[in-house]
Design an enzyme around this catalytic site. Structure first.
Site, PDB file in Angstrom:
ATOM      1  N   GLU A  22     -22.341 -54.960  -5.275  1.00 21.88           N
ATOM      2  CA  GLU A  22     -22.670 -55.156  -6.690  1.00 21.88           C
ATOM      3  C   GLU A  22     -21.510 -54.749  -7.596  1.00 21.88           C
ATOM      4  OE1 GLU A  22     -24.549 -53.559  -4.498  1.00 21.88           O
ATOM      5  OE2 GLU A  22     -26.634 -54.219  -4.645  1.00 21.88           O
ATOM      6  N   ASP A 611       3.510 -60.282  15.796  1.00 22.43           N
ATOM      7  CA  ASP A 611       3.643 -59.532  14.537  1.00 22.43           C
ATOM      8  C   ASP A 611       3.205 -58.087  14.694  1.00 22.43           C
ATOM      9  OD1 ASP A 611       4.455 -61.787  13.077  1.00 22.43           O
ATOM     10  OD2 ASP A 611       2.379 -62.426  12.766  1.00 22.43           O
ATOM     11  N   GLU A 617       2.633 -47.899   9.419  1.00 22.26           N
ATOM     12  CA  GLU A 617       1.548 -47.276   8.656  1.00 22.26           C
ATOM     13  C   GLU A 617       0.628 -46.415   9.503  1.00 22.26           C
ATOM     14  OE1 GLU A 617      -0.062 -50.982   7.077  1.00 22.26           O
ATOM     15  OE2 GLU A 617      -1.900 -50.601   8.194  1.00 22.26           O
ATOM     16  N   CYS A 655       6.528 -56.002   7.647  1.00 22.54           N
ATOM     17  CA  CYS A 655       6.765 -56.215   6.224  1.00 22.54           C
ATOM     18  C   CYS A 655       6.657 -54.943   5.411  1.00 22.54           C
ATOM     19  CB  CYS A 655       5.855 -57.292   5.670  1.00 22.54           C
ATOM     20  SG  CYS A 655       4.242 -57.391   6.429  1.00 22.54           S
ATOM     21  N   GLU A 677      10.825 -57.562   5.772  1.00 17.18           N
ATOM     22  CA  GLU A 677      10.852 -57.658   4.322  1.00 17.18           C
ATOM     23  C   GLU A 677      12.144 -57.010   3.823  1.00 17.18           C
ATOM     24  OE1 GLU A 677       7.324 -56.416   2.226  1.00 17.18           O
ATOM     25  OE2 GLU A 677       8.561 -55.413   0.728  1.00 17.18           O
ATOM     26  N   HIS A 706       5.602 -61.816  -2.354  1.00 16.38           N
ATOM     27  CA  HIS A 706       4.513 -61.139  -3.065  1.00 16.38           C
ATOM     28  C   HIS A 706       4.443 -61.583  -4.514  1.00 16.38           C
ATOM     29  CE1 HIS A 706       3.900 -58.756   0.440  1.00 16.38           C
ATOM     30  NE2 HIS A 706       5.144 -58.341   0.424  1.00 16.38           N
TER      31      HIS A 706
HETATM   32  N1  GLN Z   1       2.245 -64.272  10.907  1.00 15.23           N
HETATM   33  C1  GLN Z   1       1.581 -63.649   9.803  1.00 15.23           C
HETATM   34  C2  GLN Z   1       1.630 -64.567   8.596  1.00 15.23           C
HETATM   35  O1  GLN Z   1       2.592 -65.220   8.399  1.00 15.23           O
HETATM   36  C3  GLN Z   1       2.207 -62.321   9.449  1.00 15.23           C
HETATM   37  C4  GLN Z   1       1.498 -61.648   8.321  1.00 15.23           C
HETATM   38  C5  GLN Z   1       1.921 -60.215   8.061  1.00 15.23           C
HETATM   39  O2  GLN Z   1       2.971 -59.780   8.425  1.00 15.23           O
HETATM   40  N2  GLN Z   1       1.129 -59.450   7.377  1.00 15.23           N
HETATM   41  O3  GLN Z   1       0.719 -64.639   7.804  1.00 15.23           O
HETATM   42 ZN    ZN Z   2       4.654 -59.617   6.841  1.00 21.77          ZN
END
Ligand code: GLN
Ligand code: ZN
Length: 768
Positions: A22, A611, A617, A655, A677, A706
């Site tokens: 909600e 990936d 993190e 990234c 990145e 982004h």
């Molecule tokens: N292969 C994924 C994409 O291109 C990688 C995404 C990511 O690194 N968060 O969407």
């Molecule tokens: Zn990425």
């Protein structure tokens, strides 16, 4: 120690969104102008009332207040201490609610506060911006009002605020302030403001106030520990104040424990779960908390499994000897788990018995408090049921698949190593792929258009069947491949149109992995995610991506990348098992991926990307725990990727821009190519990798995906030149920062044109 007072149950915080999300609907409606401010605030008050009611009905005697937020509790603290950034002040003064959301989301004219992860959780907070000119001013309106609401409803309530030390440690220098400015130097200015907040809460009737100091579970310098000691000496010395409960969670307090144990505060909340279990012996070592209240976090507040009640009772029994009062709580705010496991009607009932979300955890702490007060016999039936549930989990074929276990146990060091050294692989790959210098590629996804989302919704709702869905996805793949050929990219992708999410897509196809229907957890603001649950032993009943690879590769002569999500990221963005080490779960996922990699290779894939955007993190909060983590993390990646031939090229992707802590780990992955990145930091990472002697191929991103901004060919070229200054042309790739799923096609086309033009320009120069 004197006679113990009666153990009570409490929680640090509760999910905010409501059973049907909600809050999200009301806030987003308000942003669109479809919901008035009054209606939004009324919804919020209803949700708070309903949360307290749920807690009270579950048997929780003292409810938290102020944990609720319209966006983020750190932003709420920024408002409470008056640290509104200058660029937002006019908007906040004109309309506090609209201004609040402007700080969170920005407007056409002003940038929002930066967002970053709340410790090692998947919750994101808004980073306070402070500088030498920051003037704090107490604003207790929200804290006092919400406490008043709970009081009026007849609850025993405890206001919760982010503590002053954590608030400052989470802050960053405001724009224009020197980068080496330390917000903690503002402590003396901030403490009087906290004193005022505390006095206001006291005046409103609060007997206790909780100050959350999770930053103290991280490695802290002596100066930082001194600051904490000073903060609580001063707040403790106030005369007009409620009793102070300082809360820590997510890890052990370590060196901060003696500091807080000695401070003139009235209680301490400690986490006794997972990596924080060491708090128990640490507490004994400092002689306990004589004269103080201990709020014992014995129920894991950030995972979804039922508690081992007998073990918790034993822990609580030990703790009774170490503090004046022992109350029972989850380890941290229940914000990090979904609301109600009983809403999951589709989950296999066998597994359903093992799940506890926020509502169930509230009941668990209430039960444990009762057991502590009235003795274990008073809850004997519940203990027996819990024992049976735990036993069913421990012996279930879902959690104990002999084939999976045997295979995981048989993994050798050789399984986690490519058979050939990198130089040999590089040569074989060069010969097989025949790519130009500075090869161009993308990270995997292409725009997730409305049509794609509609197709998925149609499939879920039964409006179309699997065949029709597949046809729509095939159409998309055809277009994406044709587009990439025309654009002049060298290594293609199929575009990932069929993936709802890079983890969930695989979770849905692996045995032992569970998707929830209502398991929403706040990621930030009104964004909620539904992390899948690693519930049992992981196996792969059939290939997950091979058909899509084959279809895409059948459309072009250029290499198409096989595209997978790595084991560390699968764990990081799921709820993990708590009945075995993370390393074991990671290895099982890695073995399933290893089979997928082998099948992709057999189907003809010359390039396979795995990936790992989450590698950094999940880094443990304490440095001492990091190398063990990085060992299993990198090993699981290598188990997934090492079974291939020398001429099969393994890519990985991450990234984020701060690699310092994981630089060695990146090398340990032994991937042939890594894309990263790099745009915002102006290719800084290329230099860092070069400095660290990174020997393999690198694709530092040259387009910040982004933002909808299209980079010009000149910008891309400038970035490439910067990359070339660090990485030799033979080892440099050209690609965006990340996948393109959140971008539109218009900016995608234009940006890829810039990227390809830049690569061609530079190639021509290098050829001269
Ligand atoms: N292969 C994924 C994409 O291109 C990688 C995404 C990511 O690194 N968060 O969407
Ligand atoms: Zn990425």
């Amino acid at each position: 120690m004197t006679t113990k007072s009666v153990a009570a149950a409490t929680v640090h915080g509760y999910p905010r969104q409501g059973g049907n999300r909600e809050l999200k609907k009301a806030i987003e409606g308000y942003w669109k102008g479809a919901v008035t401010a009054e209606a939004l605030l009324a919804t919020a008050a209803d949700l708070r009332r309903s949360n307290w009611k749920q807690l009270a009905e579950a048997g929780v005697q003292e409810v938290p207040t102020g944990d609720f937020s319209l966006y983020d509790h750190v932003l709420d603290t920024t408002v409470a201490v008056g640290a509104i950034p200058p660029r937002h002040r006019a908007a906040v003064a004109a309309d506090p609610l609209a201004g609040y959301f402007a700080m969170a989301r920005g407007t056409q004219q002003v940038a929002p506060l930066e967002m970053t992860k709340w410790f090692d959780t998947n919750y994101h907070y808004l980073v306070p911006e402070l500088g030498p000119d920051t003037v704090f001013a107490a604003n207790s309106a929200k804290a006092v009002a919400e406490f008043g609401e709970a009081l009026a409803l007849g609850h025993a309530a405890r206001p919760v605020l982010v503590g002053p030390v954590t608030y400052l440690l989470l802050a960053k220098p405001a724009p224009g302030v020197a980068a080496d400015f330390e917000p903690l130097t503002l402590l003396d200015r901030l403490l009087p403001v906290y004193a005022e907040l505390l006095a206001d809460l006291r005046a409103a009737g609060a007997a206790w106030v909780q100050l959350d100091e999770p930053a103290l579970v991280q490695d802290r310098t002596p100066a930082e520990l001194n600051a904490a000691a000073r903060a609580y000496r001063e707040l403790g010395a106030l005369t007009d104040r409620p009793k102070l409960l300082v809360a820590s969670y997510f890890d052990r307090l370590g060196e901060a424990l003696p500091v807080l144990a000695k401070a003139p505060i009235d209680g301490l909340a400690l986490d006794f779960t997972g990596p924080a279990a060491g708090n128990l012996s640490d507490l004994a070592a400092v002689g306990g908390l004589p004269g103080k209240r201990l709020v014992a976090g014995v129920v894991d507040g950030r995972n979804v499994w039922i508690n081992d009640l007998e073990r918790s009772l034993a822990t609580l029994g030990t703790l009774l000897g170490l503090a004046d009062t022992v109350d029972v709580a989850p380890s941290c705010s229940l914000l990090h788990v979904p609301l109600d496991a009983s809403a999951e009607r589709d989950v296999d009932p066998q597994i359903g018995r093992w799940l506890a979300f926020a509502k169930q955890k509230a009941a668990e702490v209430a039960l444990l408090a009762r057991g502590l007060r009235e003795g274990a016999v008073s809850i004997a039936a519940d203990l027996a049921a819990n024992r049976a549930d735990l036993a069913s989990r421990a012996t279930s074929p879902i959690t104990r698949d002999p084939a999976v276990r045997a295979r995981a146990a048989a993994v050798t060091d050789a399984d986690a190593r490519r058979a050939q050294p990198y130089p040999q692989r590089a040569e074989a790959q060069r010969a097989r792929l025949g790519l130009p210098l500075l090869p161009t590629t993308t990270i995997g996804s292409f725009p997730q258009t409305t049509e794609l989302r509609v197709a998925r919704a149609d499939l879920t709702a039964g409006r179309i069947d699997t065949a029709a869905y597949r046809e729509r996805m095939e159409t998309e793949v055809r277009e994406v491949i044709a587009y990439q050929e025309k654009a002049g990219l060298d290594v293609l992708v199929h575009g990932e149109p069929e993936r709802n999410d890079m983890v969930q897509y695989f979770a849905e196809q692996l045995t032992g992995y569970l998707a929830t229907r209502h398991g929403w957890v706040q990621s930030y603001g009104t964004r909620y995610v539904r992390p899948p649950v690693l519930a049992g032993d992981i196996s792969r009943p059939h290939p997950m991506t091979v058909d899509w690879y084959r279809f895409a590769q059948g459309l072009t002569d250029r290499p198409v990348k096989g595209m997978l999500t790595g084991p560390v990221t699968m764990l990081a963005w799921s709820f993990v098992r708590d009945d075995q080490p993370l390393a074991d779960t990671a290895r099982q996922v890695a073995l399933a991926l290893r089979d997928e990699v082998a099948d992709l290779e057999a189907a003809g894939a010359a390039v396979i990307q795995v990936d790992e955007p989450a590698l950094r993190e999940t880094l443990p909060l304490r440095a001492a725990d990091r190398s063990a983590y990085l060992d299993w993390a990198t090993e699981s990646f290598r188990v997934a990727t090492s079974g291939v031939r020398a001429d099969t090229q393994i890519h990985t992707h991450m990234c984020y821009a701060e690699f310092g802590a994981v630089m060695t780990a990146i090398d340990d992955l032994d991937a042939d190519v890594i894309s990263l990145e790099a745009t915002r930091s102006h290719m800084e990472v290329a230099g860092e990798l070069a400095e660290a002697g990174y020997p393999r191929e690198v694709g530092p991103g040259v387009w910040d995906i982004h933002s909808p901004r299209v980079p010009s060919p000149e910008e891309a070229l400038a970035l490439l030149r910067a990359g070339l200054a660090a990485i030799p042309a033979e080892r440099l790739w050209v690609n965006p920062d990340c996948g393109l799923k959140t971008r539109g096609w218009t900016e995608t086309r234009a940006s890829i044109d810039s990227l390809v033009t830049a690569a061609r320009t530079l190639r021509a120069e290098l050829a001269d």
